[in-house]
Design a protein around this motif. Structure first.
Motif, PDB file in Angstrom:
ATOM      1  N   HIS A  99      26.393  33.174  15.532  1.00  0.00           N
ATOM      2  CA  HIS A  99      27.119  33.065  14.267  1.00  0.00           C
ATOM      3  C   HIS A  99      27.655  34.418  13.796  1.00  0.00           C
ATOM      4  O   HIS A  99      27.973  34.584  12.619  1.00  0.00           O
ATOM      5  CB  HIS A  99      26.205  32.470  13.189  1.00  0.00           C
ATOM      6  CG  HIS A  99      25.914  31.010  13.378  1.00  0.00           C
ATOM      7  ND1 HIS A  99      25.071  30.533  14.369  1.00  0.00           N
ATOM      8  CD2 HIS A  99      26.354  29.903  12.704  1.00  0.00           C
ATOM      9  CE1 HIS A  99      24.999  29.211  14.286  1.00  0.00           C
ATOM     10  NE2 HIS A  99      25.764  28.810  13.290  1.00  0.00           N
ATOM     11  N   ARG A 212      28.889  36.838   3.490  1.00  0.00           N
ATOM     12  CA  ARG A 212      28.002  35.761   3.916  1.00  0.00           C
ATOM     13  C   ARG A 212      26.591  36.329   4.043  1.00  0.00           C
ATOM     14  O   ARG A 212      26.425  37.509   4.358  1.00  0.00           O
ATOM     15  CB  ARG A 212      28.423  35.170   5.275  1.00  0.00           C
ATOM     16  CG  ARG A 212      29.861  34.725   5.319  1.00  0.00           C
ATOM     17  CD  ARG A 212      30.189  33.854   6.524  1.00  0.00           C
ATOM     18  NE  ARG A 212      29.908  34.430   7.834  1.00  0.00           N
ATOM     19  CZ  ARG A 212      30.682  35.320   8.455  1.00  0.00           C
ATOM     20  NH1 ARG A 212      31.763  35.785   7.846  1.00  0.00           N
ATOM     21  NH2 ARG A 212      30.376  35.752   9.659  1.00  0.00           N
ATOM     22  N   TYR A 214      22.643  35.593   5.706  1.00  0.00           N
ATOM     23  CA  TYR A 214      21.799  34.823   6.614  1.00  0.00           C
ATOM     24  C   TYR A 214      20.334  35.192   6.368  1.00  0.00           C
ATOM     25  O   TYR A 214      19.928  36.342   6.563  1.00  0.00           O
ATOM     26  CB  TYR A 214      22.135  35.147   8.070  1.00  0.00           C
ATOM     27  CG  TYR A 214      23.512  34.730   8.535  1.00  0.00           C
ATOM     28  CD1 TYR A 214      24.337  33.906   7.770  1.00  0.00           C
ATOM     29  CD2 TYR A 214      24.000  35.166   9.760  1.00  0.00           C
ATOM     30  CE1 TYR A 214      25.597  33.532   8.211  1.00  0.00           C
ATOM     31  CE2 TYR A 214      25.250  34.795  10.222  1.00  0.00           C
ATOM     32  CZ  TYR A 214      26.046  33.985   9.442  1.00  0.00           C
ATOM     33  OH  TYR A 214      27.298  33.622   9.890  1.00  0.00           O
ATOM     34  N   THR A 237      23.873  31.875   2.339  1.00  0.00           N
ATOM     35  CA  THR A 237      24.862  31.071   3.056  1.00  0.00           C
ATOM     36  C   THR A 237      24.204  30.166   4.082  1.00  0.00           C
ATOM     37  O   THR A 237      24.586  28.997   4.233  1.00  0.00           O
ATOM     38  CB  THR A 237      25.879  31.982   3.763  1.00  0.00           C
ATOM     39  OG1 THR A 237      26.460  32.873   2.808  1.00  0.00           O
ATOM     40  CG2 THR A 237      26.976  31.174   4.430  1.00  0.00           C
ATOM     41  N   ALA A 238      23.238  30.715   4.823  1.00  0.00           N
ATOM     42  CA  ALA A 238      22.593  29.949   5.889  1.00  0.00           C
ATOM     43  C   ALA A 238      21.156  30.411   6.072  1.00  0.00           C
ATOM     44  O   ALA A 238      20.831  31.579   5.829  1.00  0.00           O
ATOM     45  CB  ALA A 238      23.367  30.098   7.198  1.00  0.00           C
ATOM     46  N   ASP A 254      20.142  21.135   1.310  1.00  0.00           N
ATOM     47  CA  ASP A 254      21.220  20.150   1.436  1.00  0.00           C
ATOM     48  C   ASP A 254      21.996  20.002   0.134  1.00  0.00           C
ATOM     49  O   ASP A 254      23.233  19.922   0.124  1.00  0.00           O
ATOM     50  CB  ASP A 254      20.642  18.798   1.865  1.00  0.00           C
ATOM     51  CG  ASP A 254      20.114  18.807   3.292  1.00  0.00           C
ATOM     52  OD1 ASP A 254      20.474  19.731   4.056  1.00  0.00           O
ATOM     53  OD2 ASP A 254      19.316  17.902   3.632  1.00  0.00           O
ATOM     54  N   GLN A 259      23.665  26.053   4.733  1.00  0.00           N
ATOM     55  CA  GLN A 259      23.556  25.610   6.118  1.00  0.00           C
ATOM     56  C   GLN A 259      22.160  25.916   6.665  1.00  0.00           C
ATOM     57  O   GLN A 259      21.652  27.027   6.490  1.00  0.00           O
ATOM     58  CB  GLN A 259      24.608  26.293   6.986  1.00  0.00           C
ATOM     59  CG  GLN A 259      24.594  25.855   8.446  1.00  0.00           C
ATOM     60  CD  GLN A 259      25.624  26.597   9.285  1.00  0.00           C
ATOM     61  OE1 GLN A 259      26.223  27.581   8.834  1.00  0.00           O
ATOM     62  NE2 GLN A 259      25.844  26.128  10.505  1.00  0.00           N
ATOM     63  N   VAL A 261      20.091  26.185  10.156  1.00  0.00           N
ATOM     64  CA  VAL A 261      20.240  26.251  11.600  1.00  0.00           C
ATOM     65  C   VAL A 261      18.849  26.299  12.227  1.00  0.00           C
ATOM     66  O   VAL A 261      18.103  27.269  12.038  1.00  0.00           O
ATOM     67  CB  VAL A 261      21.045  27.501  12.035  1.00  0.00           C
ATOM     68  CG1 VAL A 261      21.186  27.535  13.555  1.00  0.00           C
ATOM     69  CG2 VAL A 261      22.405  27.505  11.360  1.00  0.00           C
TER      70      VAL A 261
END
Length: 267
Positions: A99, A212, A214, A237-238, A254, A259, A261
């Protein structure tokens, strides 16, 4: 019981061996299965049965590769954290690398999981990295294809990183494509937890100065207590993890559009 007494229990039976291991944990945060097998001259499977018994008695807690004290306060030393959940962290790192695009700018935070991420990114090209993580900086600095900026200040002994007000302003002077950071723990309500206020301030500075974000964490962090709160899991972001999070956390992610992963790791 001193070191001599512990050695005298070699081969003396499981009860004596378990007592010796419990005594060792009074002065050690983490002990590997391999070290204990060598210390007591028994098979690793025998040690694992001892560790299960100690955990059942509430005297210790299993971690990947060994055992840790229930009584410890704060974080493990960096060298011990490298051992914990190693396969899960490597799996998470591999997922994160998929990513990240060549040429992007990244801020990478403290801890071992961001270091595994950096290792996984070494095959990328033209990355621009800013960090306060010294082992990470030493590793990526060997790539002539990467641009590297490192925070200055006082190094925290045992953690091998730099924190403090100067580091907050260091991250604030960059606007990176992706901030990649871990946490000490995640509470059931989604609160992100760390062991010190300065760790929280650094992480929040990274979060404010990226496009972003992570969050990288192995699944043990969903049950790990830490007492300093800063931010929530639904603000990134994720989230990258090797196993599914608790149901309440998953619903939160959700609902907020974060996101999740799941890497192809153990579990």
């Amino acid at each position: 019981m001193n070191s001599h007494d512990a050695h005298s229990n070699v081969g003396a039976g499981s009860d004596s061996r378990q007592s010796a291991i419990a005594e060792m944990l009074r002065s050690r945060d983490f002990i590997t299965v391999e070290e204990l097998a060598a210390r007591f001259s028994v098979a690793t499977q025998t040690i694992r049965r001892d560790l299960v018994a100690l955990c059942d008695q509430g005297l210790a807690r299993r971690r990947h590769g060994g055992i840790e004290s229930m009584a410890r306060s704060g974080n493990l030393a960096f060298k011990d954290r490298r051992v914990l959940n190693r396969e899960a962290k490597q799996s998470i790192a591999a997922a994160v690398s998929g990513h990240v695009n060549d040429g992007e700018s990244l801020s990478l935070g403290i801890g071992t999981t961001p270091q595994f991420v950096a290792e996984a990114l070494l095959s990328h090209r033209r990355l621009k990295i800013v960090t306060n993580n010294l082992p990470l900086a030493l590793m990526v600095g060997q790539s002539s294809d990467f641009a590297l900026a490192i925070a200055g200040g006082t190094v925290r002994g045992g953690d091998l990183d730099v924190c403090g007000p100067s580091v907050d302003s260091f991250f604030a002077s960059y606007k990176v494509d992706i901030a990649i950071f871990g946490v000490a723990g995640v509470d059931a309500d989604g609160s992100l937890l760390d062991f010190s206020e300065e760790e929280v301030r650094v992480r929040e500075a990274m979060l404010r100065n990226c496009r972003r974000s992570y969050l990288v964490l192995d699944s043990s962090k969903f049950t790990r207590p830490a007492h300093v709160h800063g931010g929530r899991i639904d603000q990134v972001t994720a989230v990258f993890c090797e196993a599914d999070p608790p149901a309440g956390i998953r619903r939160m992610l959700d609902q907020s559009g974060v996101q999740f992963v799941r890497s192809s790791g153990p579990g």
